[in-house]
Design a protein around this motif. Structure first.
Motif, PDB file in Angstrom:
ATOM      1  N   ALA A  27       0.628  -1.252   0.022  1.00  0.00           N
ATOM      2  CA  ALA A  27      -0.288   0.016   0.328  1.00  0.00           C
ATOM      3  C   ALA A  27       0.582   1.145   0.208  1.00  0.00           C
ATOM      4  O   ALA A  27       0.453   1.749  -0.485  1.00  0.00           O
ATOM      5  CB  ALA A  27      -0.947  -0.284   1.541  1.00  0.00           C
ATOM      6  N   ILE A  57      -2.275   6.958   2.067  1.00  0.00           N
ATOM      7  CA  ILE A  57      -2.432   5.883   2.749  1.00  0.00           C
ATOM      8  C   ILE A  57      -2.975   7.018   4.652  1.00  0.00           C
ATOM      9  O   ILE A  57      -2.301   7.897   4.850  1.00  0.00           O
ATOM     10  CB  ILE A  57      -0.994   5.141   3.505  1.00  0.00           C
ATOM     11  CG1 ILE A  57      -0.511   4.498   2.258  1.00  0.00           C
ATOM     12  CG2 ILE A  57      -1.484   4.589   4.697  1.00  0.00           C
ATOM     13  CD1 ILE A  57      -1.452   3.564   1.691  1.00  0.00           C
ATOM     14  N   ALA A  61      -7.215   4.072   4.680  1.00  0.00           N
ATOM     15  CA  ALA A  61      -7.279   2.985   3.294  1.00  0.00           C
ATOM     16  C   ALA A  61      -6.422   1.686   4.278  1.00  0.00           C
ATOM     17  O   ALA A  61      -6.349   0.890   3.316  1.00  0.00           O
ATOM     18  CB  ALA A  61      -5.465   3.760   2.342  1.00  0.00           C
ATOM     19  N   SER A  63      -8.931  -0.520   5.446  1.00  0.00           N
ATOM     20  CA  SER A  63      -9.482  -1.431   3.371  1.00  0.00           C
ATOM     21  C   SER A  63      -8.767  -2.705   3.830  1.00  0.00           C
ATOM     22  O   SER A  63      -9.425  -3.332   2.836  1.00  0.00           O
ATOM     23  CB  SER A  63      -9.548  -0.528   2.661  1.00  0.00           C
ATOM     24  OG  SER A  63      -8.480   0.174   1.984  1.00  0.00           O
TER      25      SER A  63
END
Length: 184
Positions: free
Chosen positions: A136, A143, A147, A150
């Motif tokens: 990520a 971020i 986020a 998720s």
């Protein structure tokens, strides 16, 4: 007259007479399953959040933890390179993350040479979470808390899938060690 024991001609991997392990199966099965797992992004799976586990990573962790001496430490580089080509991540992220995970598992192996499946599962869970967070960060997205939240379902599904992957690898390891007819 002495009777021969029919079990003496076979073992857990099949007949021993004129049979030996296939070098093709020994090398192709572990590397092939990991590379096939890296091809998962080609499947048409549509979701609003990341949900599909990184199967290439799970198979790499499975082979490394179930059969510790099978894959060399440097295996993270070519597998990460292959994963970078098909995952959609920025080039180099898979190389770095897979290599760091292989080094971390090697460190874990030297610290705890005798361990149980629960410790392997914990090590795999930490590696999965580190990989997902690292991927990520490498993606270039903003971020934030949303986020990172998720990523939670994907991480949970990946951690829960590890025992199934380890069981599959146990069966594939029996296939890998299958004895085939030797000619010559």
């Amino acid at each position: 007259m002495e009777q021969l024991n029919p079990k003496s001609r076979s073992d857990a991997y099949g007949s021993r007479i004129n049979r030996d392990h296939s070098p093709i199966l020994i090398h192709l099965v572990p590397w092939g399953t990991i590379l096939l797992g890296c091809l998962l992004p080609f499947l048409p799976i549509i979701s609003a959040i990341p949900l599909v586990p990184p199967l290439g990573l799970l198979f790499l962790l499975g082979w490394r933890l179930v059969r510790p001496g099978l894959l060399p430490v440097w295996a993270g580089f070519p597998i990460g390179l292959f994963d970078d080509l098909f995952s959609g991540q920025p080039f180099g992220s898979g190389i770095l993350l897979f290599s760091l995970i292989m080094l971390g598992i090697e460190f874990f192996d030297t610290r705890f040479p005798w361990r149980s499946f629960w410790q392997d599962w914990m090590a795999a869970a930490l590696a999965i979470i580190a990989y997902l967070v690292g991927a990520a960060l490498f993606s270039g997205a903003d971020i934030g808390l949303i986020a990172l939240a998720s990523i939670g379902p994907q991480a949970l599904l990946s951690i829960l899938a590890f025992p199934v992957i380890a069981r599959i690898i146990g069966g594939l390891d029996r296939l890998r060690l299958l004895r085939v007819r030797v000619l010559g």
